[in-house]
Design a protein around this motif. Sequence first.
Motif, short mmCIF file in Angstrom:
data_model
loop_
_atom_site.label_atom_id
_atom_site.label_comp_id
_atom_site.label_asym_id
_atom_site.label_seq_id
_atom_site.Cartn_x
_atom_site.Cartn_y
_atom_site.Cartn_z
N LEU A 105 0.77 -1.23 0.16
CA LEU A 105 -0.04 0.00 -0.06
C LEU A 105 0.89 1.21 -0.10
CD1 LEU A 105 -2.81 1.38 0.00
CD2 LEU A 105 -2.91 1.22 2.60
N LYS A 106 1.72 1.54 0.71
CA LYS A 106 2.93 2.44 0.84
C LYS A 106 3.48 2.51 -0.47
CE LYS A 106 6.84 4.07 2.99
NZ LYS A 106 8.20 3.79 3.99
N VAL A 107 3.93 1.50 -0.95
CA VAL A 107 4.59 1.66 -2.31
C VAL A 107 3.40 2.45 -3.47
CG1 VAL A 107 5.78 0.46 -4.36
CG2 VAL A 107 6.37 0.14 -1.85
N LEU A 108 2.12 1.75 -3.52
CA LEU A 108 1.40 2.09 -4.34
C LEU A 108 1.05 3.68 -4.33
CD1 LEU A 108 -0.86 -0.98 -4.59
CD2 LEU A 108 0.64 -0.28 -6.44
N ARG A 109 1.06 4.02 -3.03
CA ARG A 109 0.57 5.53 -2.71
C ARG A 109 1.92 6.28 -2.95
NH1 ARG A 109 -2.23 4.75 2.99
NH2 ARG A 109 -4.42 4.15 2.38
N VAL A 135 1.97 -0.37 -12.57
CA VAL A 135 2.79 -1.08 -11.41
C VAL A 135 2.72 -2.55 -11.73
CG1 VAL A 135 3.11 -1.64 -9.07
CG2 VAL A 135 2.44 0.63 -9.75
N LEU A 136 3.97 -3.17 -11.88
CA LEU A 136 4.02 -4.64 -12.10
C LEU A 136 4.18 -5.33 -10.80
CD1 LEU A 136 6.47 -4.88 -15.05
CD2 LEU A 136 3.94 -5.07 -15.19
N LEU A 137 3.39 -6.32 -10.56
CA LEU A 137 3.40 -6.89 -9.32
C LEU A 137 3.93 -8.61 -9.48
CD1 LEU A 137 0.05 -5.85 -7.59
CD2 LEU A 137 2.24 -4.89 -7.14
N GLU A 138 4.74 -9.05 -8.93
CA GLU A 138 5.34 -10.38 -8.90
C GLU A 138 5.44 -11.20 -7.77
OE1 GLU A 138 9.39 -12.38 -10.59
OE2 GLU A 138 9.01 -10.49 -11.39
N GLY A 139 5.06 -12.42 -7.77
CA GLY A 139 5.02 -13.22 -6.60
C GLY A 139 4.71 -14.63 -7.00
N THR A 158 1.95 -12.16 -14.15
CA THR A 158 0.80 -12.35 -15.27
C THR A 158 -0.04 -11.24 -15.42
OG1 THR A 158 -0.42 -13.31 -13.29
CG2 THR A 158 0.98 -14.69 -14.69
N SER A 159 0.12 -10.09 -14.73
CA SER A 159 -0.93 -9.07 -14.91
C SER A 159 -0.18 -7.89 -14.52
CB SER A 159 -2.11 -9.17 -13.92
OG SER A 159 -1.68 -9.21 -12.39
N THR A 160 -0.67 -6.64 -15.00
CA THR A 160 -0.56 -5.38 -14.83
C THR A 160 -1.57 -4.50 -14.28
OG1 THR A 160 0.86 -5.43 -16.66
CG2 THR A 160 0.51 -3.24 -15.89
N VAL A 161 -1.45 -3.67 -13.17
CA VAL A 161 -2.23 -3.02 -12.67
C VAL A 161 -2.12 -1.53 -13.06
CG1 VAL A 161 -3.28 -2.22 -10.54
CG2 VAL A 161 -2.56 -4.67 -10.66
N GLY A 162 -3.12 -1.27 -13.79
CA GLY A 162 -2.90 0.12 -14.60
C GLY A 162 -3.45 1.36 -13.74
N ALA A 163 -2.64 2.56 -13.71
CA ALA A 163 -3.11 3.61 -12.63
C ALA A 163 -4.18 4.59 -13.50
CB ALA A 163 -1.53 4.34 -12.40
N GLY A 164 -4.59 4.20 -14.80
CA GLY A 164 -5.66 4.83 -15.14
C GLY A 164 -5.40 5.85 -16.38
#
Length: 84
Positions: free
Chosen positions: A46-50, A57-61, A78-84
């Motif tokens: 959450l801190k990083v996203l803020r 933002v690419l999330l890997e795990g 496998t996915s990308t979370v777009g910021a808009g």
Amino acid sequence: MVALVYLREHTTLAKIAAGFGISESTAHACTSTVIHLLAEHAPGLLKVLREADADFVLLEGASPSAAGLATAGPTTPTSTVGAG
């Protein structure tokens, strides 16, 4: 699925709720629950996203199994979370 659509597409909860045939408050509850669950497993997320002011933002795990346990070994993003 509701949370995945929200995180991936950044569609309004009203549109997501209509698409799934549920109330907007149910869509909000589902999304909030998943976000809180993710935050518990990655406290700094959450801190990083803020703080990130990026287009995406690419999330890997490790991918969770059906039982909710992390799989052994590394996975590829496998996915990308777009910021808009």
